[in-house]
Design an enzyme around this catalytic site. Structure first.
Site, PDB file in Angstrom:
ATOM      1  N   GLY A 158       0.788  -1.074   0.218  1.00  0.00           N
ATOM      2  CA  GLY A 158      -0.147  -0.008   0.004  1.00  0.00           C
ATOM      3  C   GLY A 158       0.808   1.445   0.047  1.00  0.00           C
ATOM      4  O   GLY A 158       2.030   1.268   0.121  1.00  0.00           O
TER       5      GLY A 158
ATOM      6  N   GLU B 186       8.634  -2.414   6.272  1.00  0.00           N
ATOM      7  CA  GLU B 186       9.164  -1.545   5.313  1.00  0.00           C
ATOM      8  C   GLU B 186      10.174  -2.728   4.349  1.00  0.00           C
ATOM      9  O   GLU B 186      11.286  -2.341   4.253  1.00  0.00           O
ATOM     10  CB  GLU B 186      10.244  -0.355   5.887  1.00  0.00           C
ATOM     11  CG  GLU B 186       9.346   0.648   6.897  1.00  0.00           C
ATOM     12  CD  GLU B 186       8.508   1.543   6.308  1.00  0.00           C
ATOM     13  OE1 GLU B 186       8.548   1.583   5.026  1.00  0.00           O
ATOM     14  OE2 GLU B 186       7.907   2.394   7.005  1.00  0.00           O
TER      15      GLU B 186
ATOM     16  N   LEU C  89      16.346   7.091  -4.207  1.00  0.00           N
ATOM     17  CA  LEU C  89      15.468   6.024  -4.178  1.00  0.00           C
ATOM     18  C   LEU C  89      14.900   5.794  -2.680  1.00  0.00           C
ATOM     19  O   LEU C  89      13.688   5.807  -2.604  1.00  0.00           O
ATOM     20  CB  LEU C  89      16.056   4.822  -4.726  1.00  0.00           C
ATOM     21  CG  LEU C  89      14.794   3.730  -4.886  1.00  0.00           C
ATOM     22  CD1 LEU C  89      13.450   4.345  -5.804  1.00  0.00           C
ATOM     23  CD2 LEU C  89      15.228   2.453  -5.434  1.00  0.00           C
TER      24      LEU C  89
ATOM     25  N   LEU D  21      14.760   7.039   0.854  1.00  0.00           N
ATOM     26  CA  LEU D  21      14.907   8.293   1.797  1.00  0.00           C
ATOM     27  C   LEU D  21      13.686   8.082   2.671  1.00  0.00           C
ATOM     28  O   LEU D  21      12.256   8.566   2.541  1.00  0.00           O
ATOM     29  CB  LEU D  21      14.725   9.663   0.998  1.00  0.00           C
ATOM     30  CG  LEU D  21      14.840  10.797   1.820  1.00  0.00           C
ATOM     31  CD1 LEU D  21      16.234  10.917   2.252  1.00  0.00           C
ATOM     32  CD2 LEU D  21      14.641  12.118   0.866  1.00  0.00           C
ATOM     33  N   ALA D  22      14.111   7.849   3.866  1.00  0.00           N
ATOM     34  CA  ALA D  22      13.070   7.517   5.073  1.00  0.00           C
ATOM     35  C   ALA D  22      12.627   8.822   5.501  1.00  0.00           C
ATOM     36  O   ALA D  22      13.072   9.782   5.593  1.00  0.00           O
ATOM     37  CB  ALA D  22      13.732   6.691   6.138  1.00  0.00           C
TER      38      ALA D  22
ATOM     39  N   CYS E 101      -4.108  10.762  -4.933  1.00  0.00           N
ATOM     40  CA  CYS E 101      -4.814   9.965  -6.031  1.00  0.00           C
ATOM     41  C   CYS E 101      -4.254  10.271  -7.427  1.00  0.00           C
ATOM     42  O   CYS E 101      -3.684  11.228  -7.505  1.00  0.00           O
ATOM     43  CB  CYS E 101      -6.308  10.285  -6.245  1.00  0.00           C
ATOM     44  SG  CYS E 101      -6.800  11.953  -6.337  1.00  0.00           S
TER      45      CYS E 101
END
EC number: 2.7.1.21
Length: 188
Positions: free
Chosen positions: A17, A92, A166, A168-169, A179
């Site tokens: 998700g 994660e 790519l 990057l917490a 949306c």
């Protein structure tokens, strides 16, 4: 539906998700159920996850596990032996390049539950998620409402800054989930 019936030894379950959808909350629920069944659970989180040293959601929900062991690692291959463990829960999952290691644990009859992003901020699948997907016996998608218009289902993660790294917490200070209509406004 009782999720515990889907969590069988030797299987890999995947929860996908966008950010802020409740994936970690779902994992916490699974851990509670497994602990009630007296299963030994290990929770693996990436060292890239800067949220906390505990099991904590973006919304602040925190798990105080009875016996769940928490391991922080950069690679799953560094985790070590899990011989006395019944279930491996990974949050994660997209942070781990060697997610395919979960197949080995599933072959050892462990219950594997993974949660990760459906796509990067560039709207591309993470390679490690793509590689493990064919081995998943059960996949769940958790959605959320668009953080911009609050009307439509959001499935896109958009980074608020220009950083192109790519991985990057971060949380809502760095990302928004939106949306398709709002994504067009952000990108174009």
């Amino acid at each position: 539906m009782n999720i515990i019936r889907k969590l069988k030894p030797g299987t890999i379950s995947l929860v996908l998700g966008p950010m802020f959808a409740g994936k970690t909350t779902f994992l916490i629920h699974c851990i509670y159920m497994l602990e009630r069944l007296e299963k030994k659970v290990v929770f693996i989180k990436s060292t890239k996850n800067t949220r906390d040293k505990t099991i904590k959601t973006h919304s602040g929900i925190q798990l105080r596990p009875k016996q769940c062991k928490i391991i922080e690692s950069t690679q799953l291959s560094d985790v070590g032996s899990l011989t006395d463990i019944h279930a491996v829960v990974i949050d994660e999952a997209h942070f781990f390049d060697d997610l395919i290691k979960c197949r080995t644990w599933a072959d050892e009859e462990k219950i594997i539950i993974l949660a990760g992003l459906n796509a990067s901020f560039e709207q591309k699948m993470f390679p490690s998620i793509v590689r493990i997907f064919p081995y998943c016996s059960w996949v769940k998608y958790i959605g959320r409402t668009c953080m911009k218009c609050n009307r439509h289902n959001a499935c896109f993660n958009v980074r608020k800054n220009a950083d192109k790294t790519l991985i990057l917490a971060g949380g809502s200070e760095l990302y928004v989930t939106c949306c398709n209509n709002c994504l067009k406004k952000y990108i174009y």
